[in-house]
Design a protein around this motif. Structure first.
Motif, PDB file in Angstrom:
ATOM      1  N   VAL A 154      -1.702   3.091   3.518  1.00  0.00           N
ATOM      2  CA  VAL A 154      -1.482   2.213   4.695  1.00  0.00           C
ATOM      3  C   VAL A 154      -2.494   0.598   4.690  1.00  0.00           C
ATOM      4  CG1 VAL A 154      -0.549   1.583   7.154  1.00  0.00           C
ATOM      5  CG2 VAL A 154      -0.093   3.790   6.038  1.00  0.00           C
ATOM      6  N   ASP A 155      -1.706  -0.010   4.299  1.00  0.00           N
ATOM      7  CA  ASP A 155      -2.117  -1.574   3.911  1.00  0.00           C
ATOM      8  C   ASP A 155      -1.274  -2.491   4.451  1.00  0.00           C
ATOM      9  OD1 ASP A 155      -4.033  -3.716   3.266  1.00  0.00           O
ATOM     10  OD2 ASP A 155      -3.099  -3.115   1.069  1.00  0.00           O
ATOM     11  N   GLY A 156      -1.587  -2.925   6.167  1.00  0.00           N
ATOM     12  CA  GLY A 156      -0.354  -3.676   6.759  1.00  0.00           C
ATOM     13  C   GLY A 156       0.661  -3.047   7.545  1.00  0.00           C
ATOM     14  N   ALA A 157       2.044  -3.415   6.695  1.00  0.00           N
ATOM     15  CA  ALA A 157       3.176  -2.984   6.645  1.00  0.00           C
ATOM     16  C   ALA A 157       3.335  -2.498   5.352  1.00  0.00           C
ATOM     17  CB  ALA A 157       3.969  -4.256   6.740  1.00  0.00           C
ATOM     18  N   GLU A 158       2.134  -2.353   4.032  1.00  0.00           N
ATOM     19  CA  GLU A 158       2.639  -1.918   2.906  1.00  0.00           C
ATOM     20  C   GLU A 158       2.006  -0.578   2.854  1.00  0.00           C
ATOM     21  OE1 GLU A 158       4.300  -3.136   0.370  1.00  0.00           O
ATOM     22  OE2 GLU A 158       4.912  -5.132   1.778  1.00  0.00           O
ATOM     23  N   VAL A 159       3.112   0.558   2.957  1.00  0.00           N
ATOM     24  CA  VAL A 159       2.643   2.262   2.436  1.00  0.00           C
ATOM     25  C   VAL A 159       3.117   2.471   0.732  1.00  0.00           C
ATOM     26  CG1 VAL A 159       3.091   4.145   3.222  1.00  0.00           C
ATOM     27  CG2 VAL A 159       3.446   2.858   4.880  1.00  0.00           C
TER      28      VAL A 159
END
Length: 301
Positions: free
Chosen positions: A15-20
């Motif tokens: 999970v990187d911020g809103a990016e999965v």
């Protein structure tokens, strides 16, 4: 016999911020398998099962002998005529049975529903009917052990333990028990998914080496100090038990009864001596007045 570790397929999620993102890959896990311990006199028919424990395969004979010592079934390795790893009844063979033949004159353990020896990897006494059933008296006078330990030596032991935890470094999922001299020299280290199994493996190793009682030694455990671990240390004649986490009230009570030194929250330069502080060089044994503290806080170093 099963391996200490096993490779399994997983899906790793990032999970990187809103990016999965997700990707398949391997991971190394600590193995957990049942071990049945059968005990009885030599000769005659098959020996009956005494206990089943969920453990990490490896050092199984040490585990079985250590369990018998810390439960008061045998005094030392001289009470055991033979101990061998057997295939059991499973297919394919998993070698998850240890068969122990007692020496002549050693009474076989009596099992009944009020003293159930079934254990799990998290607790060695969950099946016991009462605390009285597990408060086994040691034949060793731990209170008379004159050993003392320097605070700097105690503070260094968790790191010394962790550096030698090879399986933990790979899996992150194993407890450890390490036997040290009062000078901080590592004598024996064992790993297992169960805290009590790791201790039994150390005690079993010592019994098979003819080293009981373990006077003058320090036992370091990677988790909390429970009643059962304190009892096992007492049964092996160990005067000092140190844990990186908290002890329970029953562990402290038993340590005081046995004359053991019990150290908890052994992390970095500070730790708590809950019993037997006189064995810690320079520690003031005088009791301080109790103060109220929020649950889980206030008493930690």
């Amino acid at each position: 016999m099963g391996r200490v570790t096993q490779r399994r397929g997983i899906v790793r999620v990032t999970v990187d911020g809103a990016e999965v993102s997700a990707a398949p890959g391997p991971d190394t896990l600590a193995a957990e398998e049942p071990l049945e311990i059968r005990v009885g006199p030599a000769g005659g028919g098959p020996r009956p099962p005494l206990a089943v424990t969920m453990r990490t395969p490896g050092d199984d004979l040490d585990l079985a002998i250590g369990f018998l010592v810390t439960e008061g079934v045998v005094r030392d390795a001289e009470d055991v005529r033979t101990a061998q790893l057997c295939a059991g009844d499973q297919e394919p063979n998993t070698y998850n049975v240890v068969d122990v033949a007692l020496s002549p004159g050693v009474p076989a353990p009596v099992t009944d529903p009020s003293r159930n020896f079934y254990t799990t990897s998290s607790c060695g006494v969950c099946g016991k009917a009462s605390i009285d059933a597990v408060r086994t008296r040691s034949r060793f006078d731990v209170a008379a052990d004159p050993v003392t330990v320097a605070p700097a030596v105690l503070a260094a032991l968790p790191d010394a333990l962790r550096r030698r935890q090879r399986a933990f470094a790979t899996t992150g999922g194993l407890h450890a028990a390490g036997l040290f001299t009062a000078a901080g020299e590592l004598v024996c280290l064992r790993e297992d998914v169960g805290r009590h199994n790791a201790v039994d493996k150390v005690v079993g190793w010592a019994a098979r080496q003819g080293r009981l009682p373990l006077a003058g030694h320090v036992l370091v455990v990677s988790g909390r100090a429970s009643f059962e671990l304190c009892q096992k240390a007492w049964m092996a004649g160990i005067p000092v038990l140190a844990a990186v986490s908290a002890p329970s009230t029953l562990a402290v009570d038993l340590a005081e009864e046995a004359g053991m030194t019990l150290v908890g929250f052994l992390r970095g330069p500070t730790f708590n001596a809950y019993a037997g502080a006189q064995r810690v060089d320079g520690a003031a044994p005088a009791a301080a007045a109790p103060t109220a503290a929020a649950p889980g806080r206030g008493s930690r170093p």
